[in-house]
Design an enzyme around this catalytic site. Structure first.
Site, short mmCIF file in Angstrom:
data_model
loop_
_atom_site.label_atom_id
_atom_site.label_comp_id
_atom_site.label_asym_id
_atom_site.label_seq_id
_atom_site.Cartn_x
_atom_site.Cartn_y
_atom_site.Cartn_z
CG HIS A 1 3.68 4.14 8.69
ND1 HIS A 1 3.81 4.98 7.61
CD2 HIS A 1 3.25 2.95 8.20
CE1 HIS A 1 3.47 4.32 6.51
NE2 HIS A 1 3.13 3.09 6.84
NE ARG B 1 -1.64 -2.30 2.92
CZ ARG B 1 -1.85 -3.59 2.71
NH1 ARG B 1 -2.97 -3.98 2.20
NH2 ARG B 1 -0.96 -4.50 3.04
CB THR B 2 3.45 2.56 2.34
OG1 THR B 2 2.64 2.16 3.43
CG2 THR B 2 4.07 3.91 2.63
CE LYS C 1 25.93 -5.62 -7.07
NZ LYS C 1 26.25 -4.78 -8.23
NE ARG D 1 7.30 0.85 4.97
CZ ARG D 1 6.06 0.35 4.95
NH1 ARG D 1 5.86 -0.90 4.60
NH2 ARG D 1 5.04 1.11 5.27
N1 ASP Z 1 1.74 -1.54 6.93
C1 ASP Z 1 1.94 -1.06 8.27
C2 ASP Z 1 3.39 -0.73 8.53
O1 ASP Z 1 4.19 -0.74 7.62
C3 ASP Z 1 1.37 -1.97 9.30
C4 ASP Z 1 1.94 -3.36 9.35
O2 ASP Z 1 2.90 -3.68 8.67
O3 ASP Z 1 1.38 -4.13 10.14
O4 ASP Z 1 3.75 -0.45 9.65
#
Ligand code: ASP
Length: 332
Positions: A151, A73-74, A101, A123
């Protein structure tokens, strides 16, 4: 003898607005900032009702997505958000890149910085990684999840969803249930919801509730029955990948779902149910609840797109301070 520090003119002036070039934590935002971002997201939401969904707003800007942890999703919504605003987008995943690497995050940041990106969305499994990228590039940095820490765009899209579905946030009661210990979503949401005047109770078995979490402004309950009192039940995923090997947080997943799973008999009709995804159906949430009309899970995903458009736009138009809403409304 102690040095006497002479006052300079700027020290006598009242402090100006803080420089907020990045979005790393919900703690970086004031209530006004959140309201402005949600307002922008509403504007973008209207613009997406048109047949042609692309806006020229960020033409010529470059957004780099740097993902060191898996994401559906993100990462997809940041990519689409940048494209809908006509920015150039480059998405890099840790697997298949020089990170495989052994390249350090600092060297990756310096490499990406050489392309002069306007925004880096990152991320990473380690807390503080976005701050490091901010130090080694000139770009605006957006934290798309750093370890168990923050987040922020998830919390903003959750606020947007609640506001759209329930008409407001102030005075609402939200129960956040499950693996709070490993959840950056829980930390960002507690801060964001309380900033906007909601009451938050975290609910779960004692080993999965961090000691002292109340300092973030929430209440704690170790009884699953506590979710009934809330307007919104926010279910968290059991984050098995972050659990220390050999640590017994819960006797078994079966036991967890029997005692803490959000099932139809544990929620009231009309109570809204949310989950950041990905869901472990049958573990923390029963499929019957996940697919019910009161579940807002798909709406959260939809909100992710417009909220991330708002965040990118806001950072790139003079930082979060001076945003020209009229400008977008004109092209929308
Ligand atoms: N997608 C969210 C996160 O990246 C929640 C999860 O992974 O449970 O934190």
């Amino acid at each position: 003898m102690a040095q006497v520090h002479p006052l300079i003119k700027s020290e006598l002036l009242p402090p100006g607005p803080p420089e907020r070039r990045h979005l790393i934590s919900i703690a970086d935002l004031t209530r006004d900032d959140v309201e402005r971002l949600l307002g922008l997201a509403r504007t973008f939401s209207r613009s997406l009702e048109r047949e042609v969904k692309k806006l020229p707003t960020l033409r010529g800007r470059t957004v780099v997505n740097l993902f060191y942890e898996s994401s559906t999703r993100t990462s997809s919504s940041f990519e689409l958000a940048a494209k809908r605003l006509s920015a150039d987008v480059m998405s890099i995943k840790a697997t298949g890149s020089a990170v495989d690497k052994g390249e350090s995050l600092k060297d990756t940041a310096l490499t990406i910085g050489a392309y002069d990106p306007d925004v880096v969305v990152i991320r990473h499994p380690h807390i503080g990684a976005p701050g490091l990228v901010a130090r080694y590039t000139a770009a605006h940095v957006v934290n798309a999840g750093d370890g168990t820490h923050q987040h922020p765009t998830q919390a903003l899209l959750d606020l947007f969803t609640i506001e759209e579905e329930l008409g407001g946030i102030e005075g609402l009661h939200v129960a956040i249930v499950g693996d709070v210990l490993h959840s950056r979503v829980a930390r960002s949401n507690i801060q964001a919801l309380t900033l906007m005047g909601a009451r938050v109770t975290v609910v779960g078995p004692p080993p999965l509730i961090p000691r002292g979490i109340e300092v973030l402004g929430c209440e704690v309950s170790y009884s699953i029955d506590a979710v009934r009192a809330a307007d919104v039940v926010y279910v968290l995923r059991m984050q098995r990948e972050r659990m220390l090997e050999g640590a017994n947080y819960v006797p078994s997943l079966r036991e967890y779902s029997a005692r803490w799973g959000v099932t139809a008999d544990r929620v009231r009709p009309g109570q809204k149910v949310m989950h950041p995804g990905p869901m472990n159906r049958g573990v923390e949430i029963d499929p019957e609840v996940a697919d019910a009309a009161d579940a807002l899970i798909e709406r959260q995903v939809r909100a992710g797109l417009v909220v991330r458009m708002a965040v990118l736009y806001d950072l790139l138009t003079h930082g979060p301070i001076e945003v020209k809403v009229a400008e977008i409304e004109e092209v929308a």
